[in-house]
Enzyme design. Structure first.
Site, PDB file in Angstrom:
ATOM      1  N   VAL A   1     -16.441  -1.407   1.757  1.00 31.79           N
ATOM      2  CA  VAL A   1     -17.304  -0.756   0.836  1.00 31.79           C
ATOM      3  C   VAL A   1     -18.014   0.469   1.464  1.00 31.79           C
ATOM      4  O   VAL A   1     -17.890   1.352   0.854  1.00 31.79           O
ATOM      5  CB  VAL A   1     -18.345  -2.030   0.820  1.00 31.79           C
ATOM      6  CG1 VAL A   1     -19.839  -1.277   0.203  1.00 31.79           C
ATOM      7  CG2 VAL A   1     -18.088  -2.975  -0.223  1.00 31.79           C
TER       8      VAL A   1
ATOM      9  N   LYS B   1      -7.676   6.602  -0.560  1.00 33.37           N
ATOM     10  CA  LYS B   1      -8.488   6.312  -1.568  1.00 33.37           C
ATOM     11  C   LYS B   1      -9.728   6.025  -1.297  1.00 33.37           C
ATOM     12  O   LYS B   1     -10.307   5.516  -0.299  1.00 33.37           O
ATOM     13  CB  LYS B   1      -8.025   5.237  -2.325  1.00 33.37           C
ATOM     14  CG  LYS B   1      -6.730   5.330  -3.264  1.00 33.37           C
ATOM     15  CD  LYS B   1      -6.099   3.999  -4.146  1.00 33.37           C
ATOM     16  CE  LYS B   1      -5.147   4.045  -4.862  1.00 33.37           C
ATOM     17  NZ  LYS B   1      -4.945   2.954  -5.435  1.00 33.37           N
TER      18      LYS B   1
ATOM     19  N   PHE C   1     -13.476  -5.817  16.758  1.00 32.51           N
ATOM     20  CA  PHE C   1     -14.496  -5.881  15.508  1.00 32.51           C
ATOM     21  C   PHE C   1     -14.356  -7.298  14.873  1.00 32.51           C
ATOM     22  O   PHE C   1     -15.129  -7.644  14.242  1.00 32.51           O
ATOM     23  CB  PHE C   1     -14.544  -4.759  14.696  1.00 32.51           C
ATOM     24  CG  PHE C   1     -15.212  -3.473  15.304  1.00 32.51           C
ATOM     25  CD1 PHE C   1     -14.490  -2.358  15.584  1.00 32.51           C
ATOM     26  CD2 PHE C   1     -16.535  -3.579  15.481  1.00 32.51           C
ATOM     27  CE1 PHE C   1     -15.264  -1.334  16.068  1.00 32.51           C
ATOM     28  CE2 PHE C   1     -17.108  -2.274  16.071  1.00 32.51           C
ATOM     29  CZ  PHE C   1     -16.523  -1.416  16.363  1.00 32.51           C
TER      30      PHE C   1
ATOM     31  N   HIS D   1      -3.149  -6.136  -8.220  1.00 29.19           N
ATOM     32  CA  HIS D   1      -4.269  -5.317  -8.868  1.00 29.19           C
ATOM     33  C   HIS D   1      -4.040  -5.068 -10.210  1.00 29.19           C
ATOM     34  O   HIS D   1      -4.388  -3.895 -10.541  1.00 29.19           O
ATOM     35  CB  HIS D   1      -4.240  -4.322  -7.602  1.00 29.19           C
ATOM     36  CG  HIS D   1      -4.919  -4.176  -6.428  1.00 29.19           C
ATOM     37  ND1 HIS D   1      -3.552  -4.830  -5.586  1.00 29.19           N
ATOM     38  CD2 HIS D   1      -5.954  -4.143  -5.644  1.00 29.19           C
ATOM     39  CE1 HIS D   1      -4.736  -5.234  -4.274  1.00 29.19           C
ATOM     40  NE2 HIS D   1      -5.767  -4.493  -4.501  1.00 29.19           N
TER      41      HIS D   1
END
Ligand SMILES: NC(=O)c1ccc[n+]([C@@H]2O[C@H](COP(=O)([O-])OP(=O)(O)OC[C@H]3O[C@@H](n4cnc5c(N)ncnc54)[C@H](O)[C@@H]3O)[C@@H](O)[C@H]2O)c1
Ligand SMILES: O=C(CO)[C@@H](O)[C@H](O)[C@H](O)[C@H](O)COP(=O)(O)O
Ligand SMILES: [Zn+2]
Length: 409
Positions: free
Chosen positions: A137, A173, A200, A282
């Protein structure tokens, strides 16, 4: 001294170049824009002795530099102090913006807020960097904003989720959602560099690890049967630790996924060719992901889409019964949904209509032709969608029943 202005009317230009006066004047303009960026896996990114991150931010440890850091709220909580300690050790002054790592952040308001941050700090157009640290995001909305601000300024990506490290953080993208549409606004904008530190992943919750596994299973199904076999053999042991440690399976799963994705993206970075194997999973999910209530995560919606595509391929004889079962079993074992109430036959048809628009008039639907490769079809019918839904629903109930039996033993 006055600067002579040339009034470039067609006659003066043709006169200047001594060309015969053409009936209508036109010029062809062609230019190539070289895109050259690095995706690098490095451990210990936040160790002050590791110069990788600092150099990507334009710092050398001597002269002061500045950047705008946009960081996901969970990452701020978990790593904020270490990040700021790193920046001060490397003499990197910073403006700091924390944004929620949540699909609702992928909105125009967030982008415009970041533009205000860039303007108010007076960030230099090229020498000072924008640094996006977070999941897909944050990477998507910061990348899009960087590509729009002053028509495009450099930015660095530090993906901190599994989807971010194997997919959202490594391509070109960027985008935000609009209404019910995923990524309806966006740009193609490469980062200067993407820094992948598996460390992470240690703090990513199980559901978001599974979410990232969906995009990895996507790559395995359409491109890499060895990755599929590795996942099949190790899925039970995949967790934030094994991925963060880059243990025997974790490291290979990450690097094979990244390499496979980049191998697919690089030759067709601007999607001139719309038959894209990485579009697998997708076709229906972009129209349905945001409809689900409670919302589906991106990878979860991709998984339901892939389950339907496995059934479509099986029913067309493009995938053997056994391989279809292997694919659905792996998704199940990865904690991913195979069905969801919002994926109804009617909404699948509407989603497919939108995909046809997104793919310039054809379905161009990737389907697995055996595990590890894909073909594209343009003639899927409503009856096939209905049959696929029924097959997966039946398969899902059977799996659920056997889980119940298993737990009852
Ligand atoms: N641009 C692309 O090519 C591309 C590719 C795939 C997906 N995407 C997009 O990516 C988004 C999904 O990305 P995501 O799954 O990373 O979602 P996300 O960015 O919402 O992050 C998921 C959750 O993890 C938290 N988080 C982030 N890093 C963490 C860490 N290290 N430890 C603990 N928690 C952490 C976040 O705060 C959030 O709550 C979707 O919007 C999707 O459209 C883009
Ligand atoms: O979700 C994304 C990109 O947003 C990737 O996982 C995926 O492989 C492809 O890029 C798909 O083509 C989806 O892209 P798009 O709908 O965002 O154009
Ligand atoms: Zn995706």
């Amino acid at each position: 001294m006055s600067i002579p202005t040339v009034n470039p009317t067609p006659t003066s230009i043709t006169a200047a170049f001594d060309l015969p006066k053409p009936p209508g004047v036109s010029w062809r303009v062609r230019s190539q824009q070289v895109v050259d960026y690095e995706v690098s896996m490095t451990r210990g990114l936040l160790s002050t002795s590791n110069s990788t991150f600092a150099h990507a931010c334009g710092a050398d440890g001597k002269r002061r530099t500045r950047c705008l850091v946009v960081v996901d709220d969970a990452v701020e909580q978990l790593y904020g102090e270490r990040l700021r300690a790193y920046f001060s050790a490397w003499r990197i002054a910073h403006n700091w913006r924390v944004v929620p790592g949540d699909e609702n952040t992928k909105q125009l308001d967030t982008a415009l807020g970041l533009v205000d941050d860039m303007s108010s700090m007076g960030i230099l157009r090229r020498a000072e960097k924008i640094v996006a640290i977070g999941g897909g995001v944050v990477l998507d909305v910061v990348g899009m904003t960087a590509s729009l601000y002053r028509r495009g300024v450099p930015y660095i990506r530090v993906p901190t989720t599994l989807i971010g490290q194997v997919d959202a953080g490594i391509g070109v993208k960027t985008g935000i959602n609009h209404g019910q549409h995923k990524n309806r606004l966006g740009t193609y904008c490469a980062p200067e560099t993407a820094l992948i530190d598996p460390e992470f992943l240690r703090t990513v919750d199980r559901r978001h690890i599974n979410n990232g596994l969906a995009e990895i299973i996507k790559m395995a199904l359409i491109k890499d049967s060895q990755l599929f076999d590795l996942l099949e053999a190790t899925v039970a042991s995949i967790d934030p630790e094994t991925l963060a440690d880059c243990g025997p399976a974790g490291g290979e799963i990450l690097s094979r996924s990244i390499a496979g994705m980049l191998d697919e993206l690089e030759p067709n970075l601007w999607e001139k060719v719309l038959e894209r194997a990485v579009d697998y999973g997708h076709t229906f999910s972009p129209s349905l992901e945001l409809r689900a209530d409670p919302p589906l995560l991106h990878g979860e919606a991709v998984a339901v889409d892939m389950a339907i595509c496995v059934a479509l391929a099986r029913n067309r004889g493009l995938l053997s019964e056994q391989d279809a079962d292997r694919a659905l079993t792996l998704m199940n074992a990865a904690g991913l949904p195979l069905t969801h109430p919002v994926f109804t036959a009617e909404l699948l048809e509407r989603a497919l209509e939108d995909a046809v628009k997104h793919r310039d008039g054809y379905q161009r639907m990737p389907l697995t032709a055996g595990i590890g490769s894909a073909v594209f079809v343009n003639d899927i019918t409503a009856d096939e969608l209905q049959a696929a839904l029924s097959f997966v629903a039946h398969r899902d109930h059977r799996a659920a029943d056997s889980d119940v039996l298993e737990s009852a033993r």
